[in-house]
Design a protein around this motif. Sequence first.
Motif, mmCIF file in Angstrom:
data_model
loop_
_atom_site.group_PDB
_atom_site.id
_atom_site.type_symbol
_atom_site.label_atom_id
_atom_site.label_comp_id
_atom_site.label_asym_id
_atom_site.label_seq_id
_atom_site.Cartn_x
_atom_site.Cartn_y
_atom_site.Cartn_z
ATOM 1 N N ALA A 1 7.639 3.498 5.727
ATOM 2 C CA ALA A 1 8.700 3.464 4.724
ATOM 3 C C ALA A 1 9.393 2.115 4.775
ATOM 4 O O ALA A 1 9.438 1.466 5.831
ATOM 5 N N SER A 2 9.912 1.702 3.650
ATOM 6 C CA SER A 2 10.727 0.497 3.601
ATOM 7 C C SER A 2 11.736 0.652 2.472
ATOM 8 O O SER A 2 11.601 1.532 1.616
ATOM 9 N N LEU B 1 13.262 2.674 -2.499
ATOM 10 C CA LEU B 1 12.548 3.144 -1.316
ATOM 11 C C LEU B 1 11.056 3.201 -1.603
ATOM 12 O O LEU B 1 10.648 3.706 -2.642
ATOM 13 N N TRP B 2 10.265 2.665 -0.675
ATOM 14 C CA TRP B 2 8.812 2.729 -0.743
ATOM 15 C C TRP B 2 8.331 3.608 0.396
ATOM 16 O O TRP B 2 8.823 3.493 1.523
ATOM 17 N N LEU B 3 7.359 4.472 0.125
ATOM 18 C CA LEU B 3 6.784 5.342 1.153
ATOM 19 C C LEU B 3 5.269 5.282 1.106
ATOM 20 O O LEU B 3 4.679 5.111 0.037
ATOM 21 N N ASN C 1 0.803 -1.226 0.000
ATOM 22 C CA ASN C 1 0.000 0.000 0.000
ATOM 23 C C ASN C 1 0.837 1.279 0.000
ATOM 24 O O ASN C 1 0.416 2.293 0.546
ATOM 25 N N SER C 2 2.026 1.221 -0.597
ATOM 26 C CA SER C 2 2.825 2.441 -0.706
ATOM 27 C C SER C 2 2.215 3.321 -1.796
ATOM 28 O O SER C 2 1.555 2.839 -2.702
ATOM 29 N N ASN C 3 2.419 4.615 -1.675
ATOM 30 C CA ASN C 3 1.938 5.521 -2.725
ATOM 31 C C ASN C 3 3.079 6.339 -3.319
ATOM 32 O O ASN C 3 2.844 7.274 -4.070
ATOM 33 N N ALA C 4 4.305 5.958 -2.972
ATOM 34 C CA ALA C 4 5.493 6.565 -3.577
ATOM 35 C C ALA C 4 6.602 5.527 -3.587
ATOM 36 O O ALA C 4 6.804 4.814 -2.601
ATOM 37 N N VAL C 5 7.288 5.442 -4.701
ATOM 38 C CA VAL C 5 8.406 4.505 -4.810
ATOM 39 C C VAL C 5 9.438 5.107 -5.748
ATOM 40 O O VAL C 5 9.085 5.798 -6.707
ATOM 41 N N ALA C 6 10.688 4.865 -5.431
ATOM 42 C CA ALA C 6 11.766 5.363 -6.286
ATOM 43 C C ALA C 6 12.978 4.459 -6.137
ATOM 44 O O ALA C 6 13.117 3.734 -5.146
ATOM 45 N N GLU C 7 13.829 4.534 -7.139
ATOM 46 C CA GLU C 7 15.075 3.787 -7.122
ATOM 47 C C GLU C 7 16.188 4.719 -7.573
ATOM 48 O O GLU C 7 15.979 5.567 -8.446
ATOM 49 N N ALA C 8 17.345 4.577 -6.961
ATOM 50 C CA ALA C 8 18.509 5.369 -7.346
ATOM 51 C C ALA C 8 19.727 4.457 -7.302
ATOM 52 O O ALA C 8 19.755 3.471 -6.567
ATOM 53 N N SER C 9 20.712 4.804 -8.114
ATOM 54 C CA SER C 9 21.929 4.003 -8.137
ATOM 55 C C SER C 9 23.149 4.898 -8.277
ATOM 56 O O SER C 9 23.055 6.045 -8.716
#
Length: 119
Positions: free
Chosen positions: A52-53, A40-42, A22-30
């Motif tokens: 957050a996870s 990251l999930w928020l 049920n996250s409503n924001a997710v992003a990935e960075a490298s």
Amino acid sequence: MLYSALLLDHFHHPRHADELANSNAVAEASNPVCGDVMKLWLRVEHGRVTAASFKAAGCVPVVACGSWLADWISAGRTVEETLALTPQHVETALDGVPEASKHAPQLAIEVLRKALESV
């Protein structure tokens, strides 16, 4: 290369290290130089980060920074508080990171900002 006891604790016992339902924001960075990756999930509700996870693949400090970040922002921080976080805050909270690992707190903040942009 010496790590603080707190950094090692977050590495050996990462907090919130899984996908967040049920996250409503997710992003990935490298980091293209070393290949470290953080996702990251928020869950953001009414201007607060309520959960957050994270998942990370990389060096010890990257996992520790992801763990600390997810734990810190899961405490119901406002979006404004969360956006004010800097790599130096993360580094200080973990009692420092080695000079060669300064990219780890920067990666954590980069993925956080990307996730918050998607809300």
